[in-house]
Design a protein around this motif. Structure first.
Motif, PDB file in Angstrom:
ATOM      1  N   SER A   1      -3.816  12.629   4.631  1.00  0.00           N
ATOM      2  CA  SER A   1      -3.456  13.132   5.808  1.00  0.00           C
ATOM      3  C   SER A   1      -1.667  12.565   6.049  1.00  0.00           C
ATOM      4  CB  SER A   1      -3.942  12.617   7.233  1.00  0.00           C
ATOM      5  OG  SER A   1      -5.352  12.618   7.316  1.00  0.00           O
ATOM      6  N   TYR A   2      -1.164  13.512   6.653  1.00  0.00           N
ATOM      7  CA  TYR A   2       0.485  13.239   6.752  1.00  0.00           C
ATOM      8  C   TYR A   2       0.700  12.922   8.072  1.00  0.00           C
ATOM      9  CZ  TYR A   2       5.706  13.885   6.606  1.00  0.00           C
ATOM     10  OH  TYR A   2       6.864  13.695   6.672  1.00  0.00           O
ATOM     11  N   ALA A   3       1.505  11.915   8.588  1.00  0.00           N
ATOM     12  CA  ALA A   3       2.097  11.469   9.766  1.00  0.00           C
ATOM     13  C   ALA A   3       3.356  11.039   9.828  1.00  0.00           C
ATOM     14  CB  ALA A   3       0.836  10.709  10.587  1.00  0.00           C
ATOM     15  N   GLY A   4       4.327  11.837   9.645  1.00  0.00           N
ATOM     16  CA  GLY A   4       5.686  11.200   9.752  1.00  0.00           C
ATOM     17  C   GLY A   4       5.997  10.547   8.587  1.00  0.00           C
ATOM     18  N   ASP A   5       6.108   9.420   8.500  1.00  0.00           N
ATOM     19  CA  ASP A   5       6.456   8.558   7.247  1.00  0.00           C
ATOM     20  C   ASP A   5       5.169   8.205   6.730  1.00  0.00           C
ATOM     21  OD1 ASP A   5       9.144   8.792   7.776  1.00  0.00           O
ATOM     22  OD2 ASP A   5       9.385   6.912   8.696  1.00  0.00           O
ATOM     23  N   ALA A   6       3.948   8.217   7.233  1.00  0.00           N
ATOM     24  CA  ALA A   6       2.808   7.425   6.660  1.00  0.00           C
ATOM     25  C   ALA A   6       1.944   8.590   6.136  1.00  0.00           C
ATOM     26  CB  ALA A   6       2.057   6.893   7.813  1.00  0.00           C
ATOM     27  N   VAL A   7       1.198   8.220   5.057  1.00  0.00           N
ATOM     28  CA  VAL A   7       0.265   9.184   4.364  1.00  0.00           C
ATOM     29  C   VAL A   7      -0.907   8.271   4.118  1.00  0.00           C
ATOM     30  CG1 VAL A   7      -0.208  10.485   2.145  1.00  0.00           C
ATOM     31  CG2 VAL A   7       2.331  10.426   2.909  1.00  0.00           C
ATOM     32  N   LEU A   8      -2.086   9.056   4.716  1.00  0.00           N
ATOM     33  CA  LEU A   8      -3.410   8.395   4.696  1.00  0.00           C
ATOM     34  C   LEU A   8      -4.369   9.048   3.837  1.00  0.00           C
ATOM     35  CD1 LEU A   8      -5.086   6.431   6.265  1.00  0.00           C
ATOM     36  CD2 LEU A   8      -5.648   8.296   7.726  1.00  0.00           C
ATOM     37  N   ASN A   9      -4.894   8.454   2.824  1.00  0.00           N
ATOM     38  CA  ASN A   9      -5.770   8.914   1.823  1.00  0.00           C
ATOM     39  C   ASN A   9      -7.085   8.544   1.931  1.00  0.00           C
ATOM     40  OD1 ASN A   9      -7.152   9.494  -0.614  1.00  0.00           O
ATOM     41  ND2 ASN A   9      -5.054   9.199  -1.898  1.00  0.00           N
ATOM     42  N   ALA A  10      -7.938   9.381   2.241  1.00  0.00           N
ATOM     43  CA  ALA A  10      -9.443   9.129   2.556  1.00  0.00           C
ATOM     44  C   ALA A  10      -9.948   8.712   1.259  1.00  0.00           C
ATOM     45  CB  ALA A  10      -9.784  10.313   3.258  1.00  0.00           C
ATOM     46  N   LYS A  11      -9.741   9.247  -0.075  1.00  0.00           N
ATOM     47  CA  LYS A  11     -10.731   8.783  -0.976  1.00  0.00           C
ATOM     48  C   LYS A  11     -10.552   7.407  -1.548  1.00  0.00           C
ATOM     49  CE  LYS A  11     -10.933  13.173  -3.406  1.00  0.00           C
ATOM     50  NZ  LYS A  11     -10.704  14.252  -4.393  1.00  0.00           N
ATOM     51  N   THR A  12      -9.244   6.799  -1.158  1.00  0.00           N
ATOM     52  CA  THR A  12      -8.900   5.492  -1.565  1.00  0.00           C
ATOM     53  C   THR A  12      -8.946   4.528  -0.449  1.00  0.00           C
ATOM     54  OG1 THR A  12      -6.532   6.144  -1.424  1.00  0.00           O
ATOM     55  CG2 THR A  12      -7.617   6.248  -3.761  1.00  0.00           C
ATOM     56  N   CYS A  13      -9.058   5.088   0.846  1.00  0.00           N
ATOM     57  CA  CYS A  13      -9.045   4.317   1.980  1.00  0.00           C
ATOM     58  C   CYS A  13      -7.711   3.571   2.019  1.00  0.00           C
ATOM     59  CB  CYS A  13     -10.258   3.243   2.237  1.00  0.00           C
ATOM     60  SG  CYS A  13     -10.360   2.744   3.737  1.00  0.00           S
ATOM     61  N   ALA A  14      -6.399   4.262   1.940  1.00  0.00           N
ATOM     62  CA  ALA A  14      -5.236   3.399   1.822  1.00  0.00           C
ATOM     63  C   ALA A  14      -4.166   4.299   2.741  1.00  0.00           C
ATOM     64  CB  ALA A  14      -4.894   3.528   0.401  1.00  0.00           C
ATOM     65  N   LEU A  15      -3.154   3.424   3.029  1.00  0.00           N
ATOM     66  CA  LEU A  15      -1.957   4.059   3.900  1.00  0.00           C
ATOM     67  C   LEU A  15      -0.786   3.941   3.144  1.00  0.00           C
ATOM     68  CD1 LEU A  15      -1.123   5.206   6.875  1.00  0.00           C
ATOM     69  CD2 LEU A  15      -0.930   2.873   7.374  1.00  0.00           C
ATOM     70  N   THR A  16      -0.090   4.967   3.048  1.00  0.00           N
ATOM     71  CA  THR A  16       1.239   4.563   2.124  1.00  0.00           C
ATOM     72  C   THR A  16       2.434   4.696   3.206  1.00  0.00           C
ATOM     73  OG1 THR A  16       0.269   5.400   0.119  1.00  0.00           O
ATOM     74  CG2 THR A  16       2.471   5.422   0.272  1.00  0.00           C
ATOM     75  N   ILE A  17       3.166   3.748   3.303  1.00  0.00           N
ATOM     76  CA  ILE A  17       4.337   4.147   4.240  1.00  0.00           C
ATOM     77  C   ILE A  17       5.482   3.397   3.528  1.00  0.00           C
ATOM     78  CG2 ILE A  17       5.476   3.140   6.402  1.00  0.00           C
ATOM     79  CD1 ILE A  17       2.587   2.447   7.302  1.00  0.00           C
ATOM     80  N   ASN A  18       6.817   4.474   3.522  1.00  0.00           N
ATOM     81  CA  ASN A  18       7.885   3.833   2.777  1.00  0.00           C
ATOM     82  C   ASN A  18       7.683   3.668   1.372  1.00  0.00           C
ATOM     83  OD1 ASN A  18       9.341   4.973   5.141  1.00  0.00           O
ATOM     84  ND2 ASN A  18       8.938   2.851   5.982  1.00  0.00           N
ATOM     85  N   GLY A  19       6.431   4.391   0.667  1.00  0.00           N
ATOM     86  CA  GLY A  19       6.519   3.963  -0.782  1.00  0.00           C
ATOM     87  C   GLY A  19       5.413   2.819  -0.914  1.00  0.00           C
ATOM     88  N   LYS A  20       5.144   2.017   0.104  1.00  0.00           N
ATOM     89  CA  LYS A  20       4.246   0.911  -0.334  1.00  0.00           C
ATOM     90  C   LYS A  20       2.864   1.296   0.215  1.00  0.00           C
ATOM     91  CE  LYS A  20       4.216  -4.130   0.455  1.00  0.00           C
ATOM     92  NZ  LYS A  20       4.649  -5.104   0.811  1.00  0.00           N
ATOM     93  N   THR A  21       1.957   0.861  -0.501  1.00  0.00           N
ATOM     94  CA  THR A  21       0.662   1.358  -0.290  1.00  0.00           C
ATOM     95  C   THR A  21      -0.268   0.144   0.196  1.00  0.00           C
ATOM     96  OG1 THR A  21       0.654   3.058  -1.717  1.00  0.00           O
ATOM     97  CG2 THR A  21      -1.752   2.269  -1.179  1.00  0.00           C
ATOM     98  N   PHE A  22      -1.276   0.323   1.362  1.00  0.00           N
ATOM     99  CA  PHE A  22      -1.839  -0.790   1.879  1.00  0.00           C
ATOM    100  C   PHE A  22      -3.321  -0.205   1.949  1.00  0.00           C
ATOM    101  CE2 PHE A  22       2.023  -1.100   3.748  1.00  0.00           C
ATOM    102  CZ  PHE A  22       2.582  -2.512   3.723  1.00  0.00           C
TER     103      PHE A  22
END
Length: 115
Positions: free
Chosen positions: A21-42
């Motif tokens: 999913s793409y929401a502005g600056d944030a990218v949400l990845n359902a497969k890895t259960c991760a959120l990437t914001i400004n190049g940093k993944t959580f």
């Protein structure tokens, strides 16, 4: 302006095909259960700390149409959506907001995770 909107359309098409999913600056990845914001993944599990400023990402609490279902646990937050609140040494820092969140969460008692 046309170039930017074409890029967003292409990114959204890619995201729909790859469970991202793409929401502005944030990218949400359902497969890895991760959120990437400004190049940093959580990873969206682990220990979190609530802060008033300088969060890793902003969270809005919702009751429906959430990006992630979160279960608060007291130990072993090792699965997608399981969060343990701590006062020091967090895996990520969050700030609760009511508008323009990076992530929308619904707190649940069981079955945490993505959608």
């Amino acid at each position: 302006m046309q170039r930017n909107s074409t890029f967003v359309l292409a990114l959204c098409t890619f995201c729909a095909l790859s469970e991202i999913s793409y929401a502005g600056d944030a990218v949400l990845n359902a497969k890895t259960c991760a959120l990437t914001i400004n190049g940093k993944t959580f990873l969206l599990h682990g220990k979190y700390q609530v802060v008033g400023s300088f969060p890793d990402f902003k969270v809005e609490i919702v009751t429906s149409f959430s990006d992630l279902k979160v279960q608060k646990v007291s130990s072993f937050p090792s699965q997608c959506g399981k969060w343990q609140e701590v006062s020091s040494f967090p895996d990520f820092k969050i700030q609760f907001v009511t508008s323009f969140p990076d992530l929308k969460v619904a707190f649940v008692d069981s079955f945490p995770g993505m959608r």
